[in-house]
Design a protein around this motif. Structure first.
Motif, short mmCIF file in Angstrom:
data_model
loop_
_atom_site.label_atom_id
_atom_site.label_comp_id
_atom_site.label_asym_id
_atom_site.label_seq_id
_atom_site.Cartn_x
_atom_site.Cartn_y
_atom_site.Cartn_z
N ALA A 138 2.31 12.23 -14.57
CA ALA A 138 1.50 12.88 -13.57
C ALA A 138 0.29 12.47 -13.47
O ALA A 138 -0.12 12.28 -12.06
CB ALA A 138 1.40 14.42 -14.11
N ARG A 139 -0.37 12.03 -14.32
CA ARG A 139 -1.65 11.21 -14.09
C ARG A 139 -1.53 9.99 -13.28
O ARG A 139 -2.29 9.52 -12.47
CB ARG A 139 -2.41 10.95 -15.35
N VAL A 140 -0.43 9.02 -13.47
CA VAL A 140 -0.23 7.98 -12.87
C VAL A 140 0.22 8.39 -11.23
O VAL A 140 -0.55 7.53 -10.61
CB VAL A 140 1.09 7.12 -13.32
N PHE A 141 0.85 9.14 -10.87
CA PHE A 141 0.87 9.61 -9.65
C PHE A 141 -0.32 9.99 -8.90
O PHE A 141 -0.73 9.85 -7.97
CB PHE A 141 2.07 10.76 -9.53
N LYS A 142 -1.01 10.77 -9.59
CA LYS A 142 -2.09 11.39 -9.14
C LYS A 142 -3.32 10.44 -8.89
O LYS A 142 -4.19 10.46 -7.99
CB LYS A 142 -2.86 12.51 -9.84
N TYR A 143 -3.71 9.60 -10.12
CA TYR A 143 -4.84 8.74 -9.93
C TYR A 143 -4.48 7.44 -9.54
O TYR A 143 -5.43 6.57 -9.31
CB TYR A 143 -5.51 8.83 -11.48
N THR A 144 -3.21 6.77 -9.90
CA THR A 144 -2.95 5.35 -9.71
C THR A 144 -2.34 5.06 -8.28
O THR A 144 -2.92 4.44 -7.51
CB THR A 144 -2.06 4.69 -10.90
N SER A 145 -1.21 5.98 -8.05
CA SER A 145 -0.20 5.66 -6.98
C SER A 145 -1.14 5.51 -5.86
O SER A 145 -0.61 4.62 -5.05
CB SER A 145 0.84 6.75 -6.87
N PRO A 146 -1.95 6.73 -5.36
CA PRO A 146 -2.63 6.47 -3.96
C PRO A 146 -3.49 5.30 -3.70
O PRO A 146 -3.79 5.22 -2.66
CB PRO A 146 -3.41 7.89 -3.92
N HIS A 147 -3.85 4.67 -4.72
CA HIS A 147 -4.73 3.50 -4.66
C HIS A 147 -3.92 2.14 -5.15
O HIS A 147 -4.58 1.20 -5.24
CB HIS A 147 -5.86 3.64 -5.50
N ALA A 148 -2.72 2.24 -5.39
CA ALA A 148 -1.91 1.16 -5.90
C ALA A 148 -1.68 -0.11 -5.20
O ALA A 148 -1.58 -1.15 -5.65
CB ALA A 148 -0.88 1.55 -6.83
N SER A 149 -1.76 0.06 -3.70
CA SER A 149 -1.17 -0.79 -3.01
C SER A 149 -2.18 -1.96 -2.76
O SER A 149 -3.11 -2.06 -2.87
CB SER A 149 -0.96 -0.12 -1.57
N VAL A 150 -1.47 -3.24 -2.73
CA VAL A 150 -2.35 -4.50 -2.55
C VAL A 150 -2.32 -4.88 -1.15
O VAL A 150 -2.59 -6.28 -0.89
CB VAL A 150 -2.17 -5.40 -3.72
N ALA A 151 -1.42 -4.20 -0.26
CA ALA A 151 -1.40 -4.88 1.19
C ALA A 151 -2.34 -5.31 1.80
O ALA A 151 -2.40 -6.27 2.70
CB ALA A 151 -0.64 -3.39 1.73
#
Length: 259
Positions: free
Chosen positions: A180-193
Motif C-alpha cells: 500500500a505504501r509503495v502504491f501511495k508514496y512511490t508509484s505516482p512519482h516513479a516514472s522517468v519519462a
C-alpha cells in the motif's frame, strides 16, 4: 539498517543486478537464473513489501530516490565497481533511475515492458488518480485484498507450466501495508519519462510484443532513449518468464557486446 533483501548467485561474468515488478519476488527470475549464471553473476533483490524485504513505516523510504540509494548500497556491498542492471516492469522505474544518477557505475542496462517507468505525466496522473483509496483498500483488505488485484500472480494466464506455482509460493510473503505504501508514496512519482533523454549508458529493451497497452510507451522509449536497442519476443508482460530462451539470449548478447 533497513535495506532491500538481496542475494548473490555465483556465476561466470560481471555482476547483473535484477529487480522484479509489483506483486512479484525473486521467483520472477527462477526461469532465467541457470542461464544467466553462465555469463554473469546475478544479484537478485526484492523491494519494500515484497518477498523477504521489510515494509518500513516511514514514507521517506518510499521516495523513488531511496530505491536508487538501496541499489547503490547493494553495489558497494557486493564489491562491484561497475555492473549491469535489469528491471522487470515496476522494477525498471528504479533501475532506469539508478542509471541516470550513477552512469559511471553502469556497464549497461536491460528492462522489460514497464508502463510505470515510461508513462508521461498525463498518463501517470490518470493511472494513480485514486491511489489513496487503493492504498487504504489494500491496507484494510489484507492478503485476500491483494489477491483481488489483477496483477496478483493468482490471475496469471500466460505463464508456462510451473511458473505460476513458483510465483505463488512467494505470494504469502507479500505485505499488504508495505505494498500500500509503495502504491501511495512511490508509484505516482516513479516514472522517468521526463528524464530518460539524459540516458548515457547502453540500454536494451526486451519487449513482450503481445502486450498492446505497452506499445505507446515502447514508442516513447525508442524516441527518447538515446541508442535504445529493442529485441521483441513472442509474449506479454512477463516476457522473461513467458519467453525465457529469447530473453536469456538477448541479455547474453547485450552483456557480451558491452562487457
Amino acid at each position: 539498517m533497513t535495506q532491500f533483501y538481496y542475494e548473490v548467485h555465483e556465476g561466470n561474468g560481471p555482476f547483473l543486478f535484477l529487480l522484479h515488478g509489483m506483486l512479484s519476488s525473486r521467483a520472477q527470475w527462477l526461469r532465467n537464473l541457470d542461464t544467466l549464471k553462465q555469463f554473469s553473476t546475478p544479484v537478485i533483490a526484492e523491494f519494500w513489501g515484497h518477498g523477504r524485504s521489510p515494509s518500513p513505516e516511514d514514507p521517506a523510504y518510499y521516495d523513488p530516490m531511496q530505491y536508487v540509494a538501496q541499489i547503490e548500497n547493494i553495489r558497494k556491498a557486493v564489491g562491484a565497481e561497475r555492473w549491469f542492471l535489469c528491471g522487470q516492469s515496476f522494477g525498471a522505474t528504479a533501475t532506469l533511475r539508478y542509471s541516470l544518477h550513477y552512469p559511471e557505475r553502469v556497464m549497461g542496462q536491460i528492462f522489460t515492458n514497464s508502463t510505470s517507468a515510461l508513462a508521461t505525466n498525463e498518463v501517470t496522473k490518470e493511472l494513480y488518480r485514486d491511489v489513496n483509496k487503493l492504498a487504504q483498500k489494500l491496507e484494510s483488505g489484507g492478503p485476500e485484498g491483494l489477491k483481488k488485484m489483477r496483477i496478483h500472480p493468482i490471475h496469471a494466464k500466460r505463464l508456462p507450466p510451473g511458473a505460476q506455482e513458483e510465483l505463488l509460493e512467494d505470494a504469502p510473503l507479500l505485505n499488504p501495508s508495505g505494498i500500500a505504501r509503495v502504491f501511495k508514496y512511490t508509484s505516482p512519482h516513479a516514472s522517468v519519462a521526463d528524464e530518460v533523454s539524459a540516458t548515457t549508458v547502453p540500454t536494451l529493451l526486451v519487449a513482450g510484443e503481445q502486450e498492446d497497452r505497452f506499445t505507446p510507451h515502447r514508442e516513447y522509449g525508442e524516441k527518447h532513449i538515446r541508442g535504445l536497442e529493442v529485441v521483441g519476443a513472442d509474449g506479454g508482460h512477463a516476457i522473461n518468464i513467458e519467453a525465457p530462451d529469447a530473453f536469456n539470449q538477448a541479455v547474453r548478447d547485450f552483456i557480451a557486446r558491452n562487457s
